[in-house]
Design a protein around this motif. Sequence first.
Motif, PDB file in Angstrom:
ATOM      1  N   LEU A  10       0.829  -1.204   0.000  1.00 38.59           N
ATOM      2  CA  LEU A  10       0.000   0.000   0.000  1.00 38.59           C
ATOM      3  C   LEU A  10       0.864   1.254   0.000  1.00 38.59           C
ATOM      4  O   LEU A  10       0.640   2.204  -0.770  1.00 38.59           O
ATOM      5  N   LEU A  11       1.866   1.259   0.851  1.00 41.41           N
ATOM      6  CA  LEU A  11       2.729   2.441   0.955  1.00 41.41           C
ATOM      7  C   LEU A  11       3.570   2.626  -0.310  1.00 41.41           C
ATOM      8  O   LEU A  11       3.770   3.759  -0.765  1.00 41.41           O
ATOM      9  N   ALA A  14       1.353   4.015  -2.918  1.00 41.99           N
ATOM     10  CA  ALA A  14       1.091   5.441  -2.660  1.00 41.99           C
ATOM     11  C   ALA A  14       2.287   6.294  -3.069  1.00 41.99           C
ATOM     12  O   ALA A  14       2.127   7.379  -3.632  1.00 41.99           O
ATOM     13  N   VAL A  17       2.477   7.202  -6.767  1.00 40.08           N
ATOM     14  CA  VAL A  17       1.503   8.155  -7.333  1.00 40.08           C
ATOM     15  C   VAL A  17       2.143   9.524  -7.612  1.00 40.08           C
ATOM     16  O   VAL A  17       2.074  10.017  -8.753  1.00 40.08           O
ATOM     17  N   PRO A  18       2.790  10.153  -6.605  1.00 38.26           N
ATOM     18  CA  PRO A  18       3.413  11.447  -6.943  1.00 38.26           C
ATOM     19  C   PRO A  18       4.513  11.323  -7.978  1.00 38.26           C
ATOM     20  O   PRO A  18       4.712  12.243  -8.787  1.00 38.26           O
ATOM     21  N   ILE A  21       2.837  11.294 -11.271  1.00 39.37           N
ATOM     22  CA  ILE A  21       2.324  12.622 -11.625  1.00 39.37           C
ATOM     23  C   ILE A  21       3.455  13.544 -12.082  1.00 39.37           C
ATOM     24  O   ILE A  21       3.319  14.326 -13.022  1.00 39.37           O
ATOM     25  N   GLU A  22       4.580  13.457 -11.408  1.00 43.27           N
ATOM     26  CA  GLU A  22       5.689  14.370 -11.726  1.00 43.27           C
ATOM     27  C   GLU A  22       6.546  13.887 -12.894  1.00 43.27           C
ATOM     28  O   GLU A  22       7.309  14.673 -13.453  1.00 43.27           O
ATOM     29  N   PRO A  24       6.041  13.160 -16.136  1.00 46.54           N
ATOM     30  CA  PRO A  24       5.994  13.949 -17.391  1.00 46.54           C
ATOM     31  C   PRO A  24       6.667  15.315 -17.250  1.00 46.54           C
ATOM     32  O   PRO A  24       7.250  15.825 -18.213  1.00 46.54           O
ATOM     33  N   PHE A  37      -0.035  12.234 -19.118  1.00 50.39           N
ATOM     34  CA  PHE A  37      -0.222  11.715 -17.762  1.00 50.39           C
ATOM     35  C   PHE A  37      -0.746  10.276 -17.804  1.00 50.39           C
ATOM     36  O   PHE A  37      -0.367   9.442 -16.997  1.00 50.39           O
ATOM     37  N   PHE A  41       0.858   7.141 -15.894  1.00 46.60           N
ATOM     38  CA  PHE A  41       0.167   6.278 -14.916  1.00 46.60           C
ATOM     39  C   PHE A  41       0.214   4.820 -15.356  1.00 46.60           C
ATOM     40  O   PHE A  41       0.383   3.918 -14.531  1.00 46.60           O
TER      41      PHE A  41
ATOM     42  N   VAL B 440      -3.492   6.566   3.890  1.00 45.75           N
ATOM     43  CA  VAL B 440      -2.759   6.476   2.616  1.00 45.75           C
ATOM     44  C   VAL B 440      -3.640   6.985   1.472  1.00 45.75           C
ATOM     45  O   VAL B 440      -3.163   7.676   0.567  1.00 45.75           O
ATOM     46  N   PHE B 443      -3.504  10.656   1.352  1.00 46.06           N
ATOM     47  CA  PHE B 443      -2.243  11.084   0.737  1.00 46.06           C
ATOM     48  C   PHE B 443      -2.340  11.012  -0.786  1.00 46.06           C
ATOM     49  O   PHE B 443      -1.969  11.960  -1.489  1.00 46.06           O
ATOM     50  N   ILE B 444      -2.877   9.900  -1.293  1.00 46.63           N
ATOM     51  CA  ILE B 444      -2.983   9.735  -2.749  1.00 46.63           C
ATOM     52  C   ILE B 444      -3.955  10.768  -3.328  1.00 46.63           C
ATOM     53  O   ILE B 444      -3.659  11.432  -4.324  1.00 46.63           O
ATOM     54  N   THR B 447      -2.435  14.147  -3.353  1.00 45.26           N
ATOM     55  CA  THR B 447      -1.379  14.255  -4.362  1.00 45.26           C
ATOM     56  C   THR B 447      -1.990  14.600  -5.714  1.00 45.26           C
ATOM     57  O   THR B 447      -1.509  15.494  -6.425  1.00 45.26           O
ATOM     58  N   ARG B 455      -0.488  23.157 -10.811  1.00 47.63           N
ATOM     59  CA  ARG B 455      -0.232  23.305 -12.258  1.00 47.63           C
ATOM     60  C   ARG B 455      -1.275  24.229 -12.885  1.00 47.63           C
ATOM     61  O   ARG B 455      -0.951  25.040 -13.765  1.00 47.63           O
ATOM     62  N   VAL B 479       2.513  21.325 -18.799  1.00 46.79           N
ATOM     63  CA  VAL B 479       2.613  19.909 -19.150  1.00 46.79           C
ATOM     64  C   VAL B 479       1.206  19.334 -19.185  1.00 46.79           C
ATOM     65  O   VAL B 479       0.400  19.622 -18.312  1.00 46.79           O
TER      66      VAL B 479
END
Lengths: 67, 589
Positions: A10-11, A14, A17-18, A21-22, A24, A37, A41, B440, B443-444, B447, B455, B479
């Motif tokens: 799970l961690l 998680a 995910v960032p 996202i970052e 690209p 994006f 993903f 969690v 957090f997701i 994000t 952006r 972007v």
Amino acid sequence: MSRLSPAALLLIGAALVPIAIEFPVILTFVGIRNFSFGLSFALFGLVFLAILVWSEVADVIGSSAGS
Amino acid sequence: MSTPTESILNIGRTDDETALPAESFIVKYPTVARVVRVCFAYAFVALAVGGLFGVIQALHRTNVIRVIDSADYYTLLTAHGVFLAIVFTIFFLAGVFAWANTRSLERPPLNPRFTWLWVGTMSAGTLLSGGSILAGLVAEIDVSADVLFTFYAPLQAHPLFYIGLALFVVGTWLAGIDWFRQYLDWRADNPDERIPLQSFMVLTTMLMWYLSTLGVAIEVVVFLIPWSLGLMPAPTPLLTRTLFWFFGHPVVYFWLMPAYLMWYTVLPKLSGGRLFSDPLARVVFVLFLLLSTPVGIHHQYLDPGIAEGFKFIAMTNTMFLLLPSLLTAFTVVASVEHGARQNGGEGYFGWLTALPWRDPAFTGMMLAGLMFAAGGFSGMVNAGMNINYLVHNTIWVPGHFHLTVGTAVALTFMAAAYWLVPRVTGRALYSRPIGLFQVVLWFIGMTFMSAAMHRGGLAGIPRRTAEPEYSKFTFEAVVGTISSLRLQIAFGGVLLFVSLVIFLANIALTAANNEPATGLKTDLPPALSGPEQSPQVLDELKLWAIIAIVLVILAYSLPLWSIINGAGFYQDGITASPQVVQPVLEVLI
């Protein structure tokens, strides 16, 4: 027995995910501007799948080797 | 033999420990535990209402699903801000402070009636303000308060909104008096002792709050209430804006300092270690007391009536505020690393695997801290006079404060609830795995939402609007595409709402859980570097309060004088006499 617990997976998921996202944005610094994006993903989804498989399979191989 | 993870999860427990031991908080201080429960109940109801309105807004302004009229968007936006940024945060911190002050001073408040007085005053204020906002959704009721969380002229709310806010703030002042009386009682018994750390944090935070709320008190009582009642003319917008931001930035630290309290005092325990440095923690809270208030003008970089020099001073003060945040990052991470190494963690990064990541309280606070670091970076952009112009009033700004108050504070409070609710109810947490999944998921979700908001802000998309699309104008993302950013905002908002529902369900099921909680010892391990190693002057609260007042006078006296001298208290051509008196004066004179 899995190498990674559900909580660890799970961690790790998680944390991806960032990064997804970052990613690209990071690529724009090296001149790649058309990386969507969605593709990012999908790519990191595959990375997560690979980690999942490694967690499940690698330990099984290790267990059988040890027995 | 237990695994390292199991032994971490059993911190504080002993084999012979029974449920609800005599030294547990709820047994020692049942009245305070009840006060904390009531405060948390208000906080969580506000969280539910504010969160629901949040997801409706996210889906509305991204044009994914529209269930409200765009005219009602601003009612929901006001409710979202007030219910979450004022009611949820402050009621929760009141509960945390009541717990922390009582626990660390080892005594309950002197007069339970006084304690219930401030709870009641805050409750009455909440009902008045919240009710007047929600009444705006009902056409048959001639009451509304669509002035957003940032309430100042020329937008006008119903008087009940301002009166409720004033009552709420008075309630917090009374709460502070309650905690100071508790401290003075302790001081009488312990004249030579250092102030216990948690109590020190509560007291410095409240001193900062007393100072900072002077601005909003003057704004509301002197200008907005008389104006909304029709007794006085409309005040100068710039003046009320300045008085609001006098309070509007330090309120951020009022939310944040209880989160810091949890990071400094509970997180090390959860990680199996000890606070790295008590003196550094005290320095951080003193710095927040000194620097939180003389910075508000950095919210007004685009206000034409304030000279650039005053804005530059506010920017400089704001940059100094990075220092306590960086000190906190160092101290908290060092404390957690100490805990990990006590648990057998080794190597430069290997120690990270020896932490109790399965504990939702621990993981929630760590993820909140991580997001706060990102929020700090975007906050530096906001605070910089030159680059602020790029993002001012764009959706970048909500992206920033959803990282700070929306995650650093809110996620820490939710994580803290997983640890504190069993301590004030005596009931076992319903589900730790669900709790872990929830933090969690937050957090997701954040994000997705926050990154896309930042952006979108860089592309110029405005904030505070139900209709961010302009005709004959196309925003261009650096972007990706604008539509992908909108989808990310909507998706993140939905994930956050799902996380919120899971949190509230977990807490509600905990409150109804018949299984008694275990491991309720509230002893916190002593710091590696204890208070005996910090200068005595750090405990001189009067000194720090005086310096804080002087800094505020230096930062605000000239700008306020300049605003009043240039624009006056009221708009041009309007006298300051009460409007109900004016006709009488005309007859008499």
